[in-house]
Design a protein around this motif. Structure first.
Motif, mmCIF file in Angstrom:
data_model
loop_
_atom_site.group_PDB
_atom_site.id
_atom_site.type_symbol
_atom_site.label_atom_id
_atom_site.label_comp_id
_atom_site.label_asym_id
_atom_site.label_seq_id
_atom_site.Cartn_x
_atom_site.Cartn_y
_atom_site.Cartn_z
ATOM 1 N N LEU A 147 -3.246 3.731 -1.864
ATOM 2 C CA LEU A 147 -3.205 2.671 -0.864
ATOM 3 C C LEU A 147 -1.776 2.137 -0.723
ATOM 4 O O LEU A 147 -1.281 1.909 0.389
ATOM 5 C CB LEU A 147 -4.145 1.542 -1.302
ATOM 6 C CG LEU A 147 -4.859 0.750 -0.228
ATOM 7 C CD1 LEU A 147 -5.653 1.683 0.663
ATOM 8 C CD2 LEU A 147 -5.770 -0.294 -0.867
ATOM 9 N N ALA A 148 -1.107 1.948 -1.861
ATOM 10 C CA ALA A 148 0.258 1.425 -1.844
ATOM 11 C C ALA A 148 1.184 2.368 -1.079
ATOM 12 O O ALA A 148 2.003 1.938 -0.263
ATOM 13 C CB ALA A 148 0.765 1.223 -3.267
ATOM 14 N N TRP A 149 1.048 3.668 -1.339
ATOM 15 C CA TRP A 149 1.904 4.622 -0.617
ATOM 16 C C TRP A 149 1.580 4.647 0.866
ATOM 17 O O TRP A 149 2.466 4.787 1.705
ATOM 18 C CB TRP A 149 1.787 6.024 -1.223
ATOM 19 C CG TRP A 149 2.561 6.138 -2.500
ATOM 20 C CD1 TRP A 149 2.048 6.178 -3.760
ATOM 21 C CD2 TRP A 149 3.990 6.166 -2.638
ATOM 22 N NE1 TRP A 149 3.063 6.242 -4.682
ATOM 23 C CE2 TRP A 149 4.268 6.241 -4.027
ATOM 24 C CE3 TRP A 149 5.051 6.139 -1.746
ATOM 25 C CZ2 TRP A 149 5.567 6.291 -4.525
ATOM 26 C CZ3 TRP A 149 6.347 6.177 -2.242
ATOM 27 C CH2 TRP A 149 6.594 6.257 -3.616
ATOM 28 N N ILE B 194 0.556 2.047 2.594
ATOM 29 C CA ILE B 194 1.169 0.834 3.164
ATOM 30 C C ILE B 194 2.681 1.030 3.292
ATOM 31 O O ILE B 194 3.282 0.652 4.293
ATOM 32 C CB ILE B 194 0.853 -0.397 2.286
ATOM 33 C CG1 ILE B 194 -0.649 -0.671 2.289
ATOM 34 C CG2 ILE B 194 1.606 -1.625 2.786
ATOM 35 C CD1 ILE B 194 -1.109 -1.657 1.232
ATOM 36 N N LEU B 195 3.283 1.668 2.272
ATOM 37 C CA LEU B 195 4.725 1.896 2.327
ATOM 38 C C LEU B 195 5.101 2.770 3.527
ATOM 39 O O LEU B 195 6.114 2.536 4.179
ATOM 40 C CB LEU B 195 5.219 2.550 1.033
ATOM 41 C CG LEU B 195 5.368 1.603 -0.153
ATOM 42 C CD1 LEU B 195 5.654 2.384 -1.427
ATOM 43 C CD2 LEU B 195 6.488 0.598 0.102
ATOM 44 N N PHE C 167 3.394 2.904 6.304
ATOM 45 C CA PHE C 167 3.220 2.016 7.464
ATOM 46 C C PHE C 167 4.473 1.147 7.647
ATOM 47 O O PHE C 167 4.877 0.833 8.753
ATOM 48 C CB PHE C 167 1.976 1.142 7.253
ATOM 49 C CG PHE C 167 1.935 -0.143 8.055
ATOM 50 C CD1 PHE C 167 1.657 -0.129 9.422
ATOM 51 C CD2 PHE C 167 2.167 -1.369 7.438
ATOM 52 C CE1 PHE C 167 1.619 -1.314 10.150
ATOM 53 C CE2 PHE C 167 2.127 -2.554 8.172
ATOM 54 C CZ PHE C 167 1.859 -2.526 9.525
ATOM 55 N N LEU C 168 5.116 0.784 6.524
ATOM 56 C CA LEU C 168 6.326 -0.039 6.610
ATOM 57 C C LEU C 168 7.529 0.765 7.062
ATOM 58 O O LEU C 168 8.294 0.343 7.918
ATOM 59 C CB LEU C 168 6.644 -0.661 5.239
ATOM 60 C CG LEU C 168 5.714 -1.734 4.707
ATOM 61 C CD1 LEU C 168 6.219 -2.238 3.363
ATOM 62 C CD2 LEU C 168 5.634 -2.894 5.688
ATOM 63 N N ALA C 169 7.690 1.939 6.443
ATOM 64 C CA ALA C 169 8.965 2.642 6.609
ATOM 65 C C ALA C 169 9.008 3.534 7.845
ATOM 66 O O ALA C 169 10.069 3.698 8.444
ATOM 67 C CB ALA C 169 9.261 3.465 5.354
ATOM 68 N N PRO D 151 7.288 3.708 11.160
ATOM 69 C CA PRO D 151 7.202 3.460 12.603
ATOM 70 C C PRO D 151 8.552 3.398 13.318
ATOM 71 O O PRO D 151 8.696 3.959 14.401
ATOM 72 C CB PRO D 151 6.484 2.108 12.691
ATOM 73 C CG PRO D 151 5.653 2.065 11.481
ATOM 74 C CD PRO D 151 6.470 2.752 10.413
ATOM 75 N N ALA D 152 9.542 2.748 12.702
ATOM 76 C CA ALA D 152 10.823 2.591 13.392
ATOM 77 C C ALA D 152 11.425 3.944 13.759
ATOM 78 O O ALA D 152 12.088 4.083 14.789
ATOM 79 C CB ALA D 152 11.791 1.797 12.522
#
Lengths: 283, 261
Positions: free
Chosen positions: B13-15, B17-18, B20-22, B24-25
């Motif tokens: 799950l953590a990976w 989310i990471l 999802f953070l890193a 999209p840009a």
């Protein structure tokens, strides 16, 4: 002894002298403008508190306030939830993995908010790749509106706020002795019991700190709601900008800005009674 | 066993989310090579048309220069004033100087829109609206917190007796700064410079208010572009900004590694 004291004082005098340039700049170019906002809010168009009365009488002002608090609260909830999972996994990971994960958190942190909001517009738009995929896989019949509405604003804001939550929570979790969890386990607690009754309570200060930080930063957001909300999701900051740029109602605009500032500083002050606020900002 | 043992699900799950953070840009990178005239992924093949438009546009290139030199000048000013302030507060180490340091980070907490409003009113009186000098001043003041924080962090590892020894041996304040203190806090100063630079380079809200009709930094031109028409050229600019930020961030991370070693 006396002369030693005087010497000490004059030495400090020299150090106050080098503090001065930054302090003067801050006073003249930061606090004077903020003071101007406060002053204008009680003098324009005429002296008195009638601008603040609008907080209780104007429905459009109240709608903006409610929208702002609702979006900030939902953003805070999701940022804490996602941030907690990442911070927890980081705390448990090996030093090497931790470093990788930290890069994953810092990377979006330092890419400009404008660029990231633009990327979300491109990704979530009706012609964007996400909608194309959803249609191609047959999950939806026609493109879904994921942007230019509240959903878009929330996605964009959570994305921006999770790193703040992770960094604050992780700083707190690093100080926790995980031997306590191991002790609980060896005394017969299940994995979940050990987490819920030992680890989770110890992270409450981190949750309070991270929650307050994310909430106050969300309250004042302008760029992301303006771009991803498409003018339909009016939060306070954008409402203020509209008052100033379009309708030139300085009294109303500065009143809302002052209210925003007081709310944020009030939250920070309340928080400072519980934890060291300076550390929240990386000190 | 002195470690937490998360279940595989938590780590996975953590990976997730990471990413999802890193990730999209980075979508703007393929979009900048799109062969269509609207904002989308490349459809039939890659095209450099939007890069050509960007590189032949005097407006976009002018904005890059505008942003770049505003960021450089305000960074230099913020680094000098911020470093001196942090050193002074570190050496004085009284409750008053702690309060000064606390005030210095206030610009990070107060919503920028409030500041932008007040600054606009001040600049109308001072006739600074629409001037690059006005933007430099604003970015210097709002860049100060980054420098004060990183330099203070560096100083907290420095033994104050070093300074006392230097002064006791007859060094002037300037000499002590030049030969004793600053060489010991270089990584902190450079980190502060990098953060102050990125802050100015990315800053939008203040410029929207005080930029007047004529002053368009890169973020402001992008903002106008996104609000007017979603031209794929903006994806080119966004790509450039991401790559630039990555470059600067890599420098910061290597500095941080040096500082902790």
């Amino acid at each position: 002894m006396l002369s030693a004291n005087r010497q000490e004082a004059s030495r400090h005098g020299a150090y106050w002298l080098i503090v001065l340039p930054a302090l003067l700049m801050l006073a003249l170019l930061y606090f004077v403008p903020l003071g101007n906002v406060l002053l204008t809010s009680v003098t324009d168009p005429k002296p008195g508190l009638q601008n603040y009365g609008l907080l209780f009488t104007s429905t459009s002002v109240q709608k903006a306030l409610v929208t702002t608090v609702r979006i900030a609260a939902i953003t805070t909830f999701f940022a804490l939830l996602l941030g907690y999972v990442v911070a927890y996994a980081m705390r448990a990971a090996s030093t090497r993995t931790q470093r990788f994960m930290l890069v994953g958190v810092l990377l979006p942190f330092w890419i400009s908010v404008l660029v990231r909001s633009f990327a979300w517009i491109a990704l979530l738009g009706t012609q964007g790749p996400l909608n194309s995929a959803l249609v191609a896989w047959g999950l939806v019949d026609e493109p879904v509106a994921l942007v230019r509405n509240e959903t878009g604003v929330l996605i964009g804001m959570v994305h921006i706020m999770v790193p703040y939550a992770v960094l604050t929570l992780y700083a707190n979790m690093r100080g926790i002795d995980v031997g306590l969890v191991a002790a609980a386990r060896s005394l017969g607690a299940s994995r979940f019991q050990a987490f819920r009754m030992v680890f989770l309570p110890l992270t409450v200060p981190g949750l309070i700190g991270a929650g307050t930080l994310v909430f106050i930063l969300s309250l004042g957001f302008y760029v992301t709601p303006a771009l991803l909300g498409g003018g339909k999701v009016l939060m306070i900051a954008e409402y203020v900008a509209v008052q100033i740029n379009d309708t030139l109602r300085w009294g109303l605009g500065t009143m809302l800005a002052a209210t925003l500032m007081i709310a944020v500083l009030g939250c920070l002050w309340a928080l400072s009674r519980v934890i060291d606020v300076k550390r929240l900002f990386g000190a | 066993m002195n470690r937490l043992q998360p279940t595989g699900i938590v780590a996975a799950l953590a990976w997730f989310i990471l990413s999802f953070l890193a990730l999209p840009a980075f979508a703007v990178i393929p979009i900048s090579f799109t062969d269509t005239r609207y904002l989308s992924m490349p459809e039939e093949g890659l095209s450099l048309q939007h890069w050509r438009t960007f590189l032949s546009s005097p407006q976009w290139l002018g904005s890059i220069w505008q942003s770049l030199w505003i960021a450089v000048v305000s960074t230099v000013a913020a680094v000098i004033a911020g470093t001196l302030c942090a050193v002074g507060c570190w050496r004085i180490a009284s409750s008053l100087s702690d309060k000064v340091r606390g005030l210095m980070i206030l610009p990070m907490a107060v919503p920028t829109i409030v500041y932008a409003l007040g600054l606009y009113r001040l600049y109308v009186d001072l006739d600074l609206v629409g001037t690059a000098f006005g933007v430099v001043l604003a970015h210097t003041v709002t860049g100060l917190p980054y420098v004060v924080l990183t330099v203070s962090a560096s100083l907290s590892n420095l033994d104050p007796r070093l300074e006392q020894a230097a002064r006791g041996l007859g060094a002037s304040l300037g000499q002590t700064l030049r030969y004793v203190i600053v060489p010991n806090i270089v990584p902190g100063v450079l980190s502060g410079a990098i953060f102050a630079f990125i802050h100015s380079w990315d800053e939008l809200v203040v410029v929207i208010f005080i930029g007047g009709r004529a002053l368009f930094t890169l973020p402001r031109r992008m903002w106008d572009g996104i609000n007017d028409n979603l031209d794929p050229v903006i994806a080119v600019v966004a790509t450039g900004m991401i790559l630039f930020t990555l470059l600067v961030l890599t420098a910061e991370l290597s500095l941080r590694a040096r500082r902790t070693n």
